[in-house]
Write a protein that holds these residues in place. Sequence first.
Motif, PDB file in Angstrom:
ATOM      1  N   PRO A 199      -3.438   0.667  -3.828  1.00  7.89           N
ATOM      2  CA  PRO A 199      -2.822  -0.662  -3.866  1.00  7.89           C
ATOM      3  C   PRO A 199      -1.799  -0.770  -4.996  1.00  7.89           C
ATOM      4  O   PRO A 199      -2.070  -0.356  -6.129  1.00  7.89           O
ATOM      5  CB  PRO A 199      -4.008  -1.607  -4.127  1.00  7.89           C
ATOM      6  CG  PRO A 199      -5.179  -0.766  -4.477  1.00  7.89           C
ATOM      7  CD  PRO A 199      -4.794   0.669  -4.401  1.00  7.89           C
ATOM      8  N   TRP A 200      -0.646  -1.293  -4.645  1.00  6.98           N
ATOM      9  CA  TRP A 200       0.415  -1.552  -5.623  1.00  6.98           C
ATOM     10  C   TRP A 200       0.732  -3.038  -5.615  1.00  6.98           C
ATOM     11  O   TRP A 200       0.491  -3.744  -4.620  1.00  6.98           O
ATOM     12  CB  TRP A 200       1.681  -0.779  -5.265  1.00  6.98           C
ATOM     13  CG  TRP A 200       1.636   0.698  -5.552  1.00  6.98           C
ATOM     14  CD1 TRP A 200       0.806   1.611  -4.971  1.00  6.98           C
ATOM     15  CD2 TRP A 200       2.457   1.425  -6.459  1.00  6.98           C
ATOM     16  NE1 TRP A 200       1.046   2.867  -5.458  1.00  6.98           N
ATOM     17  CE2 TRP A 200       2.070   2.786  -6.382  1.00  6.98           C
ATOM     18  CE3 TRP A 200       3.486   1.076  -7.332  1.00  6.98           C
ATOM     19  CZ2 TRP A 200       2.672   3.785  -7.143  1.00  6.98           C
ATOM     20  CZ3 TRP A 200       4.090   2.073  -8.085  1.00  6.98           C
ATOM     21  CH2 TRP A 200       3.685   3.408  -7.997  1.00  6.98           C
ATOM     22  N   LEU A 201       1.317  -3.466  -6.721  1.00  3.87           N
ATOM     23  CA  LEU A 201       1.687  -4.872  -6.837  1.00  3.87           C
ATOM     24  C   LEU A 201       3.019  -4.965  -7.572  1.00  3.87           C
ATOM     25  O   LEU A 201       3.195  -4.334  -8.626  1.00  3.87           O
ATOM     26  CB  LEU A 201       0.609  -5.614  -7.639  1.00  3.87           C
ATOM     27  CG  LEU A 201       0.812  -7.116  -7.823  1.00  3.87           C
ATOM     28  CD1 LEU A 201       0.273  -7.865  -6.613  1.00  3.87           C
ATOM     29  CD2 LEU A 201       0.097  -7.607  -9.074  1.00  3.87           C
ATOM     30  N   HIS A 202       3.930  -5.711  -6.995  1.00  2.00           N
ATOM     31  CA  HIS A 202       5.196  -5.971  -7.684  1.00  2.00           C
ATOM     32  C   HIS A 202       5.152  -7.400  -8.196  1.00  2.00           C
ATOM     33  O   HIS A 202       4.996  -8.339  -7.408  1.00  2.00           O
ATOM     34  CB  HIS A 202       6.383  -5.779  -6.733  1.00  2.00           C
ATOM     35  CG  HIS A 202       7.712  -5.931  -7.409  1.00  2.00           C
ATOM     36  ND1 HIS A 202       8.815  -6.431  -6.778  1.00  2.00           N
ATOM     37  CD2 HIS A 202       8.102  -5.649  -8.686  1.00  2.00           C
ATOM     38  CE1 HIS A 202       9.840  -6.447  -7.631  1.00  2.00           C
ATOM     39  NE2 HIS A 202       9.436  -5.984  -8.792  1.00  2.00           N
TER      40      HIS A 202
ATOM     41  N   GLN B  54       0.842  -1.191   0.000  1.00  2.00           N
ATOM     42  CA  GLN B  54       0.000   0.000   0.000  1.00  2.00           C
ATOM     43  C   GLN B  54       0.874   1.236   0.000  1.00  2.00           C
ATOM     44  O   GLN B  54       1.845   1.302   0.747  1.00  2.00           O
ATOM     45  CB  GLN B  54      -0.875   0.014   1.258  1.00  2.00           C
ATOM     46  CG  GLN B  54      -2.312  -0.243   0.949  1.00  2.00           C
ATOM     47  CD  GLN B  54      -3.179  -0.212   2.192  1.00  2.00           C
ATOM     48  OE1 GLN B  54      -2.702  -0.006   3.312  1.00  2.00           O
ATOM     49  NE2 GLN B  54      -4.458  -0.430   1.991  1.00  2.00           N
ATOM     50  N   ARG B  55       0.543   2.192  -0.852  1.00  2.00           N
ATOM     51  CA  ARG B  55       1.297   3.446  -0.846  1.00  2.00           C
ATOM     52  C   ARG B  55       0.303   4.596  -0.827  1.00  2.00           C
ATOM     53  O   ARG B  55      -0.809   4.470  -1.313  1.00  2.00           O
ATOM     54  CB  ARG B  55       2.155   3.573  -2.101  1.00  2.00           C
ATOM     55  CG  ARG B  55       3.278   2.566  -2.165  1.00  2.00           C
ATOM     56  CD  ARG B  55       4.219   2.917  -3.288  1.00  2.00           C
ATOM     57  NE  ARG B  55       5.050   1.795  -3.663  1.00  2.00           N
ATOM     58  CZ  ARG B  55       5.860   1.793  -4.713  1.00  2.00           C
ATOM     59  NH1 ARG B  55       5.921   2.863  -5.496  1.00  2.00           N
ATOM     60  NH2 ARG B  55       6.589   0.742  -5.001  1.00  2.00           N
ATOM     61  N   THR B  56       0.767   5.703  -0.286  1.00  2.00           N
ATOM     62  CA  THR B  56      -0.090   6.878  -0.261  1.00  2.00           C
ATOM     63  C   THR B  56       0.177   7.711  -1.506  1.00  2.00           C
ATOM     64  O   THR B  56       1.324   8.063  -1.793  1.00  2.00           O
ATOM     65  CB  THR B  56       0.187   7.696   1.010  1.00  2.00           C
ATOM     66  OG1 THR B  56       0.058   6.815   2.133  1.00  2.00           O
ATOM     67  CG2 THR B  56      -0.790   8.833   1.153  1.00  2.00           C
ATOM     68  N   GLY B  57      -0.883   7.968  -2.243  1.00  6.22           N
ATOM     69  CA  GLY B  57      -0.748   8.703  -3.497  1.00  6.22           C
ATOM     70  C   GLY B  57      -0.637  10.199  -3.295  1.00  6.22           C
ATOM     71  O   GLY B  57      -0.621  10.692  -2.155  1.00  6.22           O
ATOM     72  N   ALA B  58      -0.593  10.921  -4.400  1.00 14.32           N
ATOM     73  CA  ALA B  58      -0.388  12.366  -4.380  1.00 14.32           C
ATOM     74  C   ALA B  58      -1.474  13.084  -3.577  1.00 14.32           C
ATOM     75  O   ALA B  58      -1.214  14.074  -2.909  1.00 14.32           O
ATOM     76  CB  ALA B  58      -0.360  12.890  -5.809  1.00 14.32           C
TER      77      ALA B  58
END
Length: 185
Positions: free
Chosen positions: A65-68, A55-59
């Motif tokens: 949600p992010w996925l690698h 999880q990352r905080t956007g602008a």
Amino acid sequence: MKREFVPERLDVAAFAAEAAALSADDPVPNYPRLVQELALPAPDAVVSWEAVGEQRTGALGKVEPWLHLTAETTVPLVCQRCLAPVDTLVASDRWFRFVADEATADAEDDESEEDLLVVSRDFDLRALIEDELLMEIPVMPVHEVCPTPIQLSSSDDDFQAAEEAKPNPFAVLGALRSRKPDGGK
Ligand SMILES: [Zn+2]
């Protein structure tokens, strides 16, 4: 309690929220679109992949949600120099950010380094893995050194055998003659 995540129906937001991970070694035949690109069926080849959520905080201060995803396989492709199969490593390593809908994805795609996908509660991770590997297939797979081509001019023994197998024109003529009805008897 830890939730079970299923690659075929991945709840993307929950996967990211839990910073969960999934990985597997799948038989290549489970990826039919990939199989179509191969020089030969590769029943024993394996697709190794790993997906990690984050999880990352956007602008705008919104949690996203992010996925690698990393995936790799070694499969026989058609060598573009000698047309024989050449085992080729196909690998992908990419970050994805999930957005609310298609419109957002289109709007933000240009300024994003990561790939954008639409968030889903039943995301097909294996379809994404297959898409990624298909994209990484080299346009011109070639052997580092092509195997010695099969000699088209035959060896002496083969040549001899071929000559012997060929009917001698005079023998053929003789056979025709002897088959002629013998009018005398
Ligand atoms: Zn080759």
